[in-house]
Design a protein around this motif. Structure first.
Motif, mmCIF file in Angstrom:
data_model
loop_
_atom_site.group_PDB
_atom_site.id
_atom_site.type_symbol
_atom_site.label_atom_id
_atom_site.label_comp_id
_atom_site.label_asym_id
_atom_site.label_seq_id
_atom_site.Cartn_x
_atom_site.Cartn_y
_atom_site.Cartn_z
ATOM 1 N N PRO A 2 0.775 -1.231 0.000
ATOM 2 C CA PRO A 2 0.000 0.000 0.000
ATOM 3 C C PRO A 2 0.814 1.292 0.000
ATOM 4 C CG PRO A 2 -1.065 -1.607 1.370
ATOM 5 C CD PRO A 2 0.171 -2.232 0.805
ATOM 6 N N LEU A 18 0.899 2.171 9.380
ATOM 7 C CA LEU A 18 -0.157 1.690 8.490
ATOM 8 C C LEU A 18 -1.438 2.506 8.582
ATOM 9 C CD1 LEU A 18 0.467 -2.132 8.670
ATOM 10 C CD2 LEU A 18 0.928 -0.585 6.790
ATOM 11 N N LYS A 222 9.679 -3.865 -4.977
ATOM 12 C CA LYS A 222 10.205 -4.304 -3.683
ATOM 13 C C LYS A 222 11.705 -4.587 -3.757
ATOM 14 C CE LYS A 222 9.470 -7.817 -0.091
ATOM 15 N NZ LYS A 222 10.401 -8.923 -0.255
ATOM 16 N N TYR A 253 4.342 3.036 -0.916
ATOM 17 C CA TYR A 253 4.064 2.033 0.120
ATOM 18 C C TYR A 253 5.245 1.093 0.305
ATOM 19 C CZ TYR A 253 1.401 -1.009 3.139
ATOM 20 O OH TYR A 253 0.966 -1.726 4.222
ATOM 21 N N LEU A 257 7.161 0.374 3.837
ATOM 22 C CA LEU A 257 7.386 -0.967 4.376
ATOM 23 C C LEU A 257 8.870 -1.251 4.573
ATOM 24 C CD1 LEU A 257 4.759 -3.043 2.356
ATOM 25 C CD2 LEU A 257 4.608 -2.286 4.728
ATOM 26 N N TYR A 273 -0.111 -7.414 12.077
ATOM 27 C CA TYR A 273 -0.427 -8.352 11.001
ATOM 28 C C TYR A 273 -1.425 -9.432 11.415
ATOM 29 C CZ TYR A 273 3.976 -6.365 9.302
ATOM 30 O OH TYR A 273 4.972 -5.512 8.914
ATOM 31 N N PRO A 403 0.619 -7.435 3.136
ATOM 32 C CA PRO A 403 1.594 -6.470 2.600
ATOM 33 C C PRO A 403 2.770 -7.197 1.968
ATOM 34 C CG PRO A 403 0.959 -5.904 4.858
ATOM 35 C CD PRO A 403 0.397 -7.263 4.578
ATOM 36 N N LYS A 407 4.477 -10.925 2.569
ATOM 37 C CA LYS A 407 3.671 -11.801 1.719
ATOM 38 C C LYS A 407 4.296 -13.180 1.553
ATOM 39 C CE LYS A 407 1.000 -10.242 -1.485
ATOM 40 N NZ LYS A 407 0.416 -9.639 -2.697
ATOM 41 N N GLU A 468 -3.147 -1.811 -2.275
ATOM 42 C CA GLU A 468 -2.615 -0.893 -1.286
ATOM 43 C C GLU A 468 -3.696 -0.441 -0.302
ATOM 44 O OE1 GLU A 468 0.116 -1.749 -4.004
ATOM 45 O OE2 GLU A 468 -1.736 -0.787 -4.636
ATOM 46 N N GLN A 471 -4.634 -3.518 2.083
ATOM 47 C CA GLN A 471 -3.626 -3.884 3.064
ATOM 48 C C GLN A 471 -3.461 -2.808 4.125
ATOM 49 O OE1 GLN A 471 -0.502 -4.690 0.272
ATOM 50 N NE2 GLN A 471 -1.687 -6.362 -0.603
ATOM 51 N N ALA A 472 -3.619 -1.561 3.739
ATOM 52 C CA ALA A 472 -3.539 -0.479 4.729
ATOM 53 C C ALA A 472 -4.715 -0.574 5.702
ATOM 54 C CB ALA A 472 -3.544 0.865 4.021
ATOM 55 N N ASN A 475 -4.328 -4.061 7.901
ATOM 56 C CA ASN A 475 -3.149 -4.144 8.763
ATOM 57 C C ASN A 475 -2.876 -2.856 9.519
ATOM 58 O OD1 ASN A 475 -1.997 -6.910 7.933
ATOM 59 N ND2 ASN A 475 -2.341 -5.915 5.965
#
Length: 476
Positions: A2, A18, A222, A253, A257, A273, A403, A407, A468, A471-472, A475
């Motif tokens: 996110p 988050l 990532k 995001y 993270l 989480y 996230p 993951k 995004e 997950q925001a 979490n």
């Protein structure tokens, strides 16, 4: 995966990131004028779900080949039972390692690894002259299944536009049931060695197709490969699409993270989480402990026990499974995940009750003429309900809610739970049926009723939201 940039100064601020992400996310992602999605999205999904078809081909191999393999290789029932069940153990190992592999070498790399194991497994089965190479081959295909079961829905969810994500991810389950059904049908015509060679076809298509599709943009982001990320996203959205907002959300995001501590396995159970882990693991338990692998693996014996033609029953079962899964794929982005899960849960309870009543009447020797019709109705209602929601949607939700920084580990945990549940259900089914045929289905009805309560209380609706955003929210 996110959105939002911020500086994380200490552990207290970690817990607040988050919620800030949630506030910063806007309604996104693809240029508003573009509802016509480029063909590459569909082609990329097709290539990926060839892995799902391979999953189904592996799972469906043992049922039609049992008599021929036992006769040709002089296997005892115990030796063949080991051959059939070792697939699940291979899948558990694949599930444990799938997230790590997908994070290290990418989603495409994980699919290549999985395909290699499947190819090696099918070749070992084809050349087998005894139980040991047969079991090694089956274990290898099981490992490939375990990796595919995680990486395919994750990859499809990460490359799909949000308005297509549910339907495209559901194709994972559709291709699995298609692979199972086709293996069952052609396995009654081909030799067991020829059927093993047929199992190589979907992996060949997948391996060839991987040369022409992009890697997951979110995985590239990532890994810090910013230029590759933008190229992949532009390819998937079309050369004329404006990807700036979607790219910015994903990159922001990822940055957020990256500033959090690198999670370990035990960190999955931190408050941050815990909800997403609970939802995913809970759905996997609901999917498996409600009886699906007992019903699926022993459909023929259930029909035989009820006094119905096993040939007719299994053909209807296989065709219904494909059709209803297709309907579910068409409805998931219109109706939503949660309504389909609740519909499926209610149908599973009803199907179990019908079947339980049929076997109760048989045991009590009352209205015996109604037993076959009731049992078949129950099983078909059960498999139709599973196919429209409970089969595919837990995998869809699993691919959506974690996230990107957790993951791999969280997805591996959820996939391992799923395969453990599959083993537990299939292993205990015959013992339960010998205890009480109608009691078995009453137990499954009760578990599915609990699953309905879990869905109502815990599972959010994820339709129409970016990864995004989801997950925001979950979490936070």
């Amino acid at each position: 995966m996110p959105a939002l940039c911020g500086t994380v100064l200490n552990a207290c601020l970690h817990l607040s990131v988050l919620p800030q992400v949630k506030m910063a996310i806007k309604e996104p992602l693809v240029h508003a004028s573009s509802k016509r999605h480029p063909w590459i999205v569909y082609f990329t999904t097709f290539v990926a779900v060839c892995g799902s078809y391979e999953f189904g081909a592996c799972a469906g191999y043992s049922s039609p080949t049992q008599d021929a393999i036992r006769k040709d290789l002089s296997l005892s029932l115990a030796e063949y039972s080991l051959f059939g069940s070792i697939l699940t153990f291979g899948a558990m190992i694949g599930a444990i390692t799938s997230g790590l592999i997908a994070d290290l070498v990418g989603r495409k790399g994980a699919m290549r690894v999985s395909s290699a194991f499947c190819v090696a497994g099918w070749i070992a089965i084809y050349f087998s002259e005894g139980p040991v190479p047969l079991d090694i081959g089956r274990l290898a295909t099981g490992y490939g299944m375990g990796v595919f079961s995680y990486v395919v829905p994750v990859f499809v969810a990460e490359i799909a536009p949000k308005e297509l994500r549910g339907a495209l991810t559901t194709l994972n389950q559709f291709m699995i049931v298609t692979g199972v059904s086709v293996s069952f049908i052609i396995g009654n015509v081909l030799s067991w060695r020829a059927l093993a060679l047929i199992g190589l076809i979907p992996t060949a298509v997948l391996l060839f197709g991987l040369f022409f599709i992009p890697e997951s943009p979110r995985w590239l982001a990532k890994r810090g490969r910013g230029k590759d990320f933008e190229v992949a996203l532009q390819i998937l959205r079309g050369k004329d699409a404006d990807i700036s907002q979607e790219a910015e959300e994903i990159q922001d995001y990822i940055i957020t993270l990256d500033r959090l501590p690198k999670p370990k396995l035990l960190d999955l159970f931190q408050r941050r989480y815990l909800r997403s882990v609970t939802i995913s693991v809970g759905l996997m338990f609901c999917q498996q402990l409600g009886g699906i692998n007992g019903v699926c693996f022993y459909t023929s014996s259930i029909f035989e026990l009820a006094g119905f033609s096993t040939t007719i029953g299994t053909i209807i079962y296989a065709c219904l499974q494909i059709v209803i899964t297709g309907i579910g794929a068409a409805l998931i982005d219109k109706v939503g995940r949660k309504p389909l899960l609740l519909l499926a849960g209610s149908g599973l309870v009803a199907g179990c009750i019908f079947t339980a009543v049929a076997f109760y009447l048989k045991v009590q020797e009352v209205s015996l003429g109604a037993v076959p019709a009731l049992a078949v109705t129950g099983i078909l209602v059960y498999i139709g309900s599973f196919s429209i929601g409970m089969g595919a949607i837990p995998w869809v939700v699993m691919s959506e809610i974690f996230p990107v920084n957790i993951k791999g580990q969280a997805g591996s945990l959820a996939t391992l739970v799923n395969w453990f549940g599959a083993w537990l259900c299939s292993y205990t089914f015959n013992f339960l049926m010998s205890w009480s045929s109608y009691g078995t289905f009453i137990l499954y009805a009760a578990i599915n009723a609990v699953a309905i309560l879990f869905i109502i209380v815990m599972v959010p609706e994820t339709k129409g939201k970016s990864l995004e955003q989801l997950q925001a929210a979950i979490n936070a």
